[in-house]
Write a protein that holds these residues in place. Structure first.
Motif, short mmCIF file in Angstrom:
data_model
loop_
_atom_site.label_atom_id
_atom_site.label_comp_id
_atom_site.label_asym_id
_atom_site.label_seq_id
_atom_site.Cartn_x
_atom_site.Cartn_y
_atom_site.Cartn_z
N LEU A 21 -4.93 -6.26 3.18
CA LEU A 21 -3.72 -7.04 2.91
C LEU A 21 -4.01 -8.54 2.98
CD1 LEU A 21 -1.13 -4.96 4.99
CD2 LEU A 21 -1.25 -5.10 2.50
N PHE A 62 -2.09 0.54 1.11
CA PHE A 62 -0.99 1.50 1.21
C PHE A 62 -1.52 2.89 1.53
CE2 PHE A 62 2.28 4.15 -1.26
CZ PHE A 62 3.09 4.29 -0.14
N SER A 65 -2.57 2.96 5.13
CA SER A 65 -1.41 2.97 6.03
C SER A 65 -0.79 4.35 6.11
CB SER A 65 -0.38 1.94 5.55
OG SER A 65 -0.89 0.63 5.60
N LEU A 112 6.63 -0.39 8.15
CA LEU A 112 5.47 -0.80 7.35
C LEU A 112 5.29 0.10 6.14
CD1 LEU A 112 2.91 -2.50 6.92
CD2 LEU A 112 1.70 -0.90 8.45
N LEU A 115 8.07 -0.56 3.52
CA LEU A 115 7.86 -1.79 2.75
C LEU A 115 6.73 -1.62 1.73
CD1 LEU A 115 8.20 -4.64 5.41
CD2 LEU A 115 9.66 -4.26 3.42
N MET A 116 5.66 -0.96 2.16
CA MET A 116 4.53 -0.78 1.25
C MET A 116 4.89 0.20 0.13
SD MET A 116 1.07 -1.04 3.48
CE MET A 116 0.24 -1.56 1.98
N TRP A 119 6.90 -1.87 -2.32
CA TRP A 119 6.02 -2.74 -3.10
C TRP A 119 5.20 -1.93 -4.08
CZ3 TRP A 119 0.71 -2.42 -3.51
CH2 TRP A 119 0.12 -3.42 -4.30
N PHE A 142 5.04 -8.68 -1.36
CA PHE A 142 3.77 -8.34 -0.72
C PHE A 142 3.47 -9.28 0.45
CE2 PHE A 142 -0.78 -8.40 -0.10
CZ PHE A 142 -1.16 -7.08 -0.28
N THR A 144 5.29 -10.48 2.63
CA THR A 144 5.99 -10.16 3.88
C THR A 144 5.32 -9.01 4.63
OG1 THR A 144 7.48 -8.54 2.82
CG2 THR A 144 8.17 -10.84 2.81
N ILE A 145 4.48 -8.25 3.94
CA ILE A 145 3.92 -7.03 4.54
C ILE A 145 2.88 -7.31 5.62
CG2 ILE A 145 2.63 -4.92 4.03
CD1 ILE A 145 4.01 -4.85 1.30
N ALA A 149 2.37 -5.59 9.32
CA ALA A 149 1.13 -4.87 9.62
C ALA A 149 0.51 -5.37 10.92
CB ALA A 149 0.14 -5.03 8.47
#
Length: 345
Positions: A21, A62, A65, A112, A115-116, A119, A142, A144-145, A149
């Motif tokens: 990221l 992603f 994660s 997390l 959000l991913m 996105w 992106f 903000t991720i 994380a």
């Protein structure tokens, strides 16, 4: 600190996802500030190349994660309790963590991944069109991720740092000590189980009808997506409460054992994975089909594609709901047919 090879794999996956990221952030920041698709100069072409590379890094992050999230749940539910005295399931592991550590741990990981996922869907929609008109919106989302994380990685470490392997826990006491009377064991937030069962049945009917209607409809009805999203968000907590407080008894074959983590154990056929996995899918798709069209409503062409993706999301919701109902409710029906009564009498 509680060190376990599987925990090291979780932290390593989260750390690698964070590195990916961060590696993509400079390209996305430059894209968010300088993207101009109407210009075909050297800077714009360079931005397009870097944006494609950053997209690949984001998709890889992603995947990592998701992988770390599954490993984390598997470790808490099936592995870590073996090294904690008195723990027999994930409840004991959560009890051994620092105060509220397990709650924050699961919330951060869920946020997390959500959000991913959002996105990822936005980026996938953007790559469907040669002009890539959603690049700047995707870049801003992106950026903000990585903050989430970092917080997720820190919370993972802090939660397990509170575990003392030589300090015993009593997870069954946690489950049963929350009730002092039978009335408390047969009610949720002061309302009887039958009230919540009626709400559960009504919400399931509404969720199935609206999701199927949206998935097969060829006419864009703007109210259907918000309606399905709202029903989904109402259904999730009610379904979770009914699963743990009512339906789990038919899997455990014992009353008032309100433990969400025991559903993951092999002696209960690990039904927690498809049940909670289905609920997670329903939650993510519900957010996606609602937010994605809002983000692209300024462009008519992209909006139509987003609406079609929403129909696919509605189909996934209907399938996941049916899977949930079959696995969660079938043992109760079998019990009723076998003994002629419900477990609660």
């Amino acid at each position: 600190m509680f060190w376990h090879p599987l925990l090291l794999a979780v932290i390593s996956s989260q750390f690698m996802a964070l590195l990916l990221l961060l590696a993509a952030c400079p390209a996305w920041l430059n894209t968010a500030l300088n993207w101009d698709p109407l210009v075909a100069d050297h800077r714009q072409l360079s931005l397009e190349t870097k944006a494609e590379g950053a997209s690949i890094l984001g998709r890889a992050a992603f995947g990592l994660s998701l992988f770390s999230g599954v490993l984390l749940v598997f470790g808490i539910a099936n592995i870590f309790h073996e090294d904690i005295p008195g723990a027999m399931c994930g409840t004991g592991v959560c009890q051994a963590m620092s105060a509220d550590g397990s709650t924050r741990l699961l919330l951060y990981n869920g946020l997390l991944i959500m959000l991913m996922k959002l996105w990822y869907e936005l980026d996938k929609l953007n790559r469907m069109l040669a002009e890539m008109p959603l690049t700047q919106i995707s870049a801003r989302l992106f950026l903000t991720i990585p903050v989430v994380a970092v917080l997720t990685l820190k919370q993972t470490y802090d939660s397990f740092a509170g575990i003392r392997p030589n300090q015993p826990v009593d997870c069954c006491a946690v489950v049963y000590d929350q009730f002092s009377t039978i009335e408390q064991a047969t009610s949720i937030f002061g309302l009887g189980d039958h009230v919540w069962l009626i709400a559960f049945i009504v919400l399931n009917i509404l969720l199935l009808i609206v999701s199927v209607a949206l998935s097969v409809s060829r006419i864009d009805r703007p109210w259907e997506r918000p309606a399905l999203a709202v029903i989904t968000w109402l259904w999730l907590p009610v379904a979770a409460l009914i699963l743990v407080n009512v339906l789990s008894a038919y899997h455990y074959e014992v009353l008032h054992h309100h433990c969400p983590w025991c559903l993951f154990l092999p002696e209960h056929h690990m039904v927690g994975y498809p049940l909670y996995g289905g609920m997670t899918l329903i939650g993510m798709e519900g957010v996606t089909l609602f937010i994605l069209p809002i983000l692209v409503k300024h462009d008519t062409g992209i909006y139509r594609i987003a609406v079609n993706l929403g129909r696919q999301a509605a189909k996934k919701i209907a399938i996941a709901q049916l899977l949930f109902l079959i696995i969660a409710v079938l043992p109760a029906i079998i019990w009723r047919l076998r003994y002629g009564v419900w477990m609660s009498g």
